[in-house]
Design a protein around this motif. Structure first.
Motif, PDB file in Angstrom:
ATOM      1  N   GLY A   1     -37.842  64.388  56.556  1.00 18.78           N
ATOM      2  CA  GLY A   1     -37.309  63.991  57.628  1.00 18.78           C
ATOM      3  C   GLY A   1     -35.644  64.228  57.773  1.00 18.78           C
ATOM      4  O   GLY A   1     -35.191  63.426  58.735  1.00 18.78           O
ATOM      5  N   GLU A   2     -35.187  64.689  56.897  1.00 15.99           N
ATOM      6  CA  GLU A   2     -33.832  64.941  56.735  1.00 15.99           C
ATOM      7  C   GLU A   2     -33.092  66.153  57.614  1.00 15.99           C
ATOM      8  O   GLU A   2     -33.976  67.103  57.673  1.00 15.99           O
ATOM      9  N   LEU A   3     -31.906  66.213  57.585  1.00 11.93           N
ATOM     10  CA  LEU A   3     -31.030  67.503  58.184  1.00 11.93           C
ATOM     11  C   LEU A   3     -31.344  68.429  57.062  1.00 11.93           C
ATOM     12  O   LEU A   3     -31.270  68.278  55.650  1.00 11.93           O
ATOM     13  N   PRO A   4     -31.276  69.785  57.542  1.00  5.99           N
ATOM     14  CA  PRO A   4     -31.205  70.884  56.364  1.00  5.99           C
ATOM     15  C   PRO A   4     -29.643  70.797  55.783  1.00  5.99           C
ATOM     16  O   PRO A   4     -28.906  70.470  56.603  1.00  5.99           O
ATOM     17  N   TYR A   5     -29.741  71.389  54.798  1.00  3.21           N
ATOM     18  CA  TYR A   5     -28.341  71.290  54.077  1.00  3.21           C
ATOM     19  C   TYR A   5     -27.461  71.999  54.756  1.00  3.21           C
ATOM     20  O   TYR A   5     -26.053  71.698  54.765  1.00  3.21           O
ATOM     21  N   GLU A   6     -27.802  73.162  55.443  1.00  7.74           N
ATOM     22  CA  GLU A   6     -26.676  74.025  56.281  1.00  7.74           C
ATOM     23  C   GLU A   6     -26.090  73.294  57.601  1.00  7.74           C
ATOM     24  O   GLU A   6     -25.148  73.699  58.145  1.00  7.74           O
ATOM     25  N   VAL A   7     -26.526  72.035  57.674  1.00 18.03           N
ATOM     26  CA  VAL A   7     -26.448  71.460  59.064  1.00 18.03           C
ATOM     27  C   VAL A   7     -25.530  69.982  58.573  1.00 18.03           C
ATOM     28  O   VAL A   7     -24.829  69.406  59.413  1.00 18.03           O
ATOM     29  N   GLU A   8     -25.512  69.781  57.388  1.00 17.59           N
ATOM     30  CA  GLU A   8     -24.951  68.467  56.767  1.00 17.59           C
ATOM     31  C   GLU A   8     -23.375  68.348  57.142  1.00 17.59           C
ATOM     32  O   GLU A   8     -23.092  67.338  57.592  1.00 17.59           O
ATOM     33  N   ASP A   9     -22.690  69.321  56.815  1.00 17.55           N
ATOM     34  CA  ASP A   9     -21.355  69.255  57.012  1.00 17.55           C
ATOM     35  C   ASP A   9     -20.989  69.039  58.396  1.00 17.55           C
ATOM     36  O   ASP A   9     -20.178  68.476  58.767  1.00 17.55           O
ATOM     37  N   PHE A  10     -21.558  69.771  59.236  1.00 15.40           N
ATOM     38  CA  PHE A  10     -21.347  69.728  60.790  1.00 15.40           C
ATOM     39  C   PHE A  10     -21.678  68.326  61.332  1.00 15.40           C
ATOM     40  O   PHE A  10     -20.834  67.709  61.962  1.00 15.40           O
ATOM     41  N   TYR A  11     -22.852  67.924  60.797  1.00 13.14           N
ATOM     42  CA  TYR A  11     -23.087  66.592  61.078  1.00 13.14           C
ATOM     43  C   TYR A  11     -22.101  65.676  60.937  1.00 13.14           C
ATOM     44  O   TYR A  11     -21.618  64.589  61.666  1.00 13.14           O
TER      45      TYR A  11
ATOM     46  N   ASP B   1     -29.356  61.033  67.389  1.00 15.65           N
ATOM     47  CA  ASP B   1     -28.650  59.413  67.266  1.00 15.65           C
ATOM     48  C   ASP B   1     -27.249  59.616  67.337  1.00 15.65           C
ATOM     49  O   ASP B   1     -26.395  58.827  67.730  1.00 15.65           O
ATOM     50  N   ARG B   2     -26.828  60.431  66.204  1.00 11.61           N
ATOM     51  CA  ARG B   2     -25.500  60.603  66.037  1.00 11.61           C
ATOM     52  C   ARG B   2     -24.642  61.015  67.228  1.00 11.61           C
ATOM     53  O   ARG B   2     -23.581  60.531  67.630  1.00 11.61           O
TER      54      ARG B   2
END
Length: 155
Positions: free
Chosen positions: A64-74, A110-111
């Protein structure tokens, strides 16, 4: 007409298909859409403010996690004031994992809410590859975003 930013990450191509269906609808209704992929395009969170509305698509990874390529943007989202910005979140999910179905979509939504964005009420979750019914749901989702955008700008 409105100027909309479409951002998405797609591993299997399913979230990309959803993004394409949404973009097609928006363009058919006369709106300009700038499309960027988290996989290939540089994305600066500050540019979100240059658009009337933003759409963010992501698949759900692992538990249920964000993919790694989206993490920095998040993480970088914290650096921008999204107060009142119309935003929609969507993505492809796998119902084989019912406890984490669309978890990344929920995390992103949510963010964005925490940062003051005006989120489309439905967080569009599509089970794997979009069907014809899912494409129609995508169009309704896009129309809801357009209706919300009309409330904040004159498009």
């Amino acid at each position: 007409m409105g100027n909309i930013l479409m951002l998405y990450a797609s591993s299997t191509g399913n979230t990309e298909l959803i993004a394409e269906a949404i973009v097609d609808y928006l363009e058919q209704t006369g709106h300009q859409v700038q499309t960027k992929s988290f996989d290939f395009d540089p994305i600066d969170v500050g540019e979100l403010l240059e658009y009337d509305a933003v759409l963010i698509g992501t698949y759900t990874w692992d538990e249920g996690e964000l993919p790694y390529e989206v993490e920095d943007f998040y993480e970088e989202l914290e650096d921008v004031d999204l107060s009142g910005k119309p935003v929609g979140v969507f993505g492809s999910c796998d119902s084989f994992y019912p406890d984490t179905f669309g978890g990344a979509i929920e995390l992103m939504g949510d963010r964005l809410v925490d940062l003051g964005a005006k989120l489309v009420p439905e967080r569009l979750k599509i089970d794997l590859e979009p069907s014809n019914d899912d494409v129609e749901r995508s169009h309704a989702f896009a129309q809801t975003l357009l209706n919300m955008t009309k409330d904040t700008v004159n498009i």
